[in-house]
Design a protein around this motif. Structure first.
Motif, PDB file in Angstrom:
ATOM      1  N   GLY A  70       0.793  -1.221   0.000  1.00 41.14           N
ATOM      2  CA  GLY A  70       0.000   0.000   0.000  1.00 41.14           C
ATOM      3  C   GLY A  70       0.824   1.268   0.000  1.00 41.14           C
ATOM      4  O   GLY A  70       0.535   2.223  -0.736  1.00 41.14           O
ATOM      5  N   ARG A  71       1.852   1.308   0.842  1.00 37.91           N
ATOM      6  CA  ARG A  71       2.638   2.544   0.933  1.00 37.91           C
ATOM      7  C   ARG A  71       3.368   2.832  -0.365  1.00 37.91           C
ATOM      8  O   ARG A  71       3.474   3.987  -0.782  1.00 37.91           O
ATOM      9  N   THR A 122       2.711   6.147  -2.496  1.00 41.59           N
ATOM     10  CA  THR A 122       3.865   7.014  -2.737  1.00 41.59           C
ATOM     11  C   THR A 122       4.044   7.265  -4.226  1.00 41.59           C
ATOM     12  O   THR A 122       4.314   8.392  -4.647  1.00 41.59           O
ATOM     13  N   ARG A 123       3.885   6.216  -5.030  1.00 43.51           N
ATOM     14  CA  ARG A 123       4.041   6.360  -6.473  1.00 43.51           C
ATOM     15  C   ARG A 123       2.998   7.319  -7.038  1.00 43.51           C
ATOM     16  O   ARG A 123       3.302   8.169  -7.891  1.00 43.51           O
ATOM     17  N   ASP A 174      -8.349   5.076  -1.080  1.00 45.87           N
ATOM     18  CA  ASP A 174      -7.664   3.917  -0.525  1.00 45.87           C
ATOM     19  C   ASP A 174      -8.737   2.921  -0.088  1.00 45.87           C
ATOM     20  O   ASP A 174      -9.396   3.117   0.929  1.00 45.87           O
ATOM     21  N   GLU A 175      -8.929   1.849  -0.868  1.00 49.80           N
ATOM     22  CA  GLU A 175      -9.973   0.863  -0.589  1.00 49.80           C
ATOM     23  C   GLU A 175      -9.403  -0.439  -0.024  1.00 49.80           C
ATOM     24  O   GLU A 175      -9.963  -1.513  -0.224  1.00 49.80           O
ATOM     25  N   PHE A 176      -8.307  -0.320   0.715  1.00 47.49           N
ATOM     26  CA  PHE A 176      -7.648  -1.516   1.235  1.00 47.49           C
ATOM     27  C   PHE A 176      -8.548  -2.320   2.167  1.00 47.49           C
ATOM     28  O   PHE A 176      -8.345  -3.524   2.339  1.00 47.49           O
ATOM     29  N   TYR A 177      -9.532  -1.677   2.787  1.00 46.77           N
ATOM     30  CA  TYR A 177     -10.406  -2.393   3.717  1.00 46.77           C
ATOM     31  C   TYR A 177     -11.799  -2.605   3.137  1.00 46.77           C
ATOM     32  O   TYR A 177     -12.742  -2.902   3.863  1.00 46.77           O
ATOM     33  N   SER A 178     -11.915  -2.486   1.818  1.00 44.16           N
ATOM     34  CA  SER A 178     -13.224  -2.602   1.180  1.00 44.16           C
ATOM     35  C   SER A 178     -13.773  -4.021   1.192  1.00 44.16           C
ATOM     36  O   SER A 178     -14.946  -4.237   0.887  1.00 44.16           O
ATOM     37  N   THR A 201      -2.973   6.895   9.462  1.00 41.55           N
ATOM     38  CA  THR A 201      -1.902   7.682  10.080  1.00 41.55           C
ATOM     39  C   THR A 201      -0.712   7.927   9.162  1.00 41.55           C
ATOM     40  O   THR A 201       0.022   8.893   9.344  1.00 41.55           O
ATOM     41  N   ALA A 202      -0.503   7.071   8.177  1.00 40.71           N
ATOM     42  CA  ALA A 202       0.653   7.221   7.291  1.00 40.71           C
ATOM     43  C   ALA A 202       0.484   8.369   6.303  1.00 40.71           C
ATOM     44  O   ALA A 202       1.467   8.828   5.710  1.00 40.71           O
TER      45      ALA A 202
END
Length: 254
Positions: free
Chosen positions: A105-106, A110-111, A208-212, A129-130
């Motif tokens: 994810g980071r 970042t990209r 950011d759908e990382f928890y979708s 938080t990031a």
């Protein structure tokens, strides 16, 4: 230890938690510790689950550098998955040209952030938080925090979204949905309206759908993604980030 020319980098999110756990004796494989955030404890095969993979043969050609945006076969598979999950019956479909594969994810965030121009970028507080540390690194754009009210359940309506974009001159907005850490979810008609406002006002929604894949709706679980409400996959200003390995059986396989 201080190295000349380098600034202290704060630990945030899971990195902070892992560092603190390490100071208190945690290590991978420790019999007295369990890392729920990374797929532990190991319980063995689940009923009806696919056969476990125990080894992988790698051919000589696969030991070269991978393409920067990821293997086109994998990118196409991700595009087809999104079309099947969210874009059934719609004329505009994702292809491998709409997909970039990153190792986490980071790195993907970042990209994307590194490619922003001289714009005003909005982001919410609180949110992952990031983000704050990430947005402080790049100086080409102006990062503008938008404070959410906990007493109002961290709600942020479509009218407020429109006002912030026009009033602050936002060209992009970064947010997590579902939100980590508040748990707030934008979905259904509300999410469709957010996509519509972004399209109308020309503001890129970087979601950011990382928890979708972890949305609980009563007795049924569901998936939430703005991909469902995109009209044209090549022109709508919607940029999505998803950690597909985060919810699959092999979370360490990137």
């Amino acid at each position: 230890m201080t190295i000349p020319g380098f600034r202290p980098v704060p630990f945030t999110g899971v990195i902070f938690v892992m560092a603190e756990a390490g100071r208190n004796g945690y290590r991978y494989g420790h019999p007295d510790w369990c890392n729920l955030g990374q797929g532990q404890p190991e319980t063995g095969p689940l009923p009806g689950s696919p056969t476990r993979v125990h080894q992988v043969q790698i051919g000589p050609a696969d030991q070269d550098y991978a393409p920067v945006p990821g293997l086109w076969e994998l990118r196409r598979a991700v595009a087809e998955l999104y079309n099947e999950l969210y874009r059934g019956g719609q004329s505009s479909q994702y292809t491998e040209r709409n997909v970039c594969i990153c190792a986490g994810g980071r790195s993907s965030l970042t990209r994307a952030v590194a490619a922003l121009g001289e714009i005003n970028l909005g982001h919410f507080l609180p949110d992952y938080t990031a983000y704050e540390e990430l947005l402080d690194i790049f100086k080409l754009f102006t990062s503008i925090p938008i404070l959410l009210d906990g007493s109002m359940g961290y709600r942020f309506g479509v009218d407020e979204l429109r006002r912030e974009i026009t009033g602050r001159g936002l060209s992009a907005l970064l947010l997590s949905n579902p939100c980590n850490p508040t748990g707030k979810v934008i979905q259904g008609e509300e999410l469709e309206s957010w996509v519509g406002v972004a399209r109308e006002l020309g503001c890129s929604l970087m979601i950011d759908e990382f928890y979708s894949h972890y949305v609980w709706k009563g007795s049924d679980s569901g998936l939430v993604s703005a991909a469902r409400y995109v009209r044209d996959v090549d022109s709508d200003p919607i940029v999505l980030f998803d950690g597909l390995t985060k919810n699959w059986r092999y979370p360490g396989w990137r």
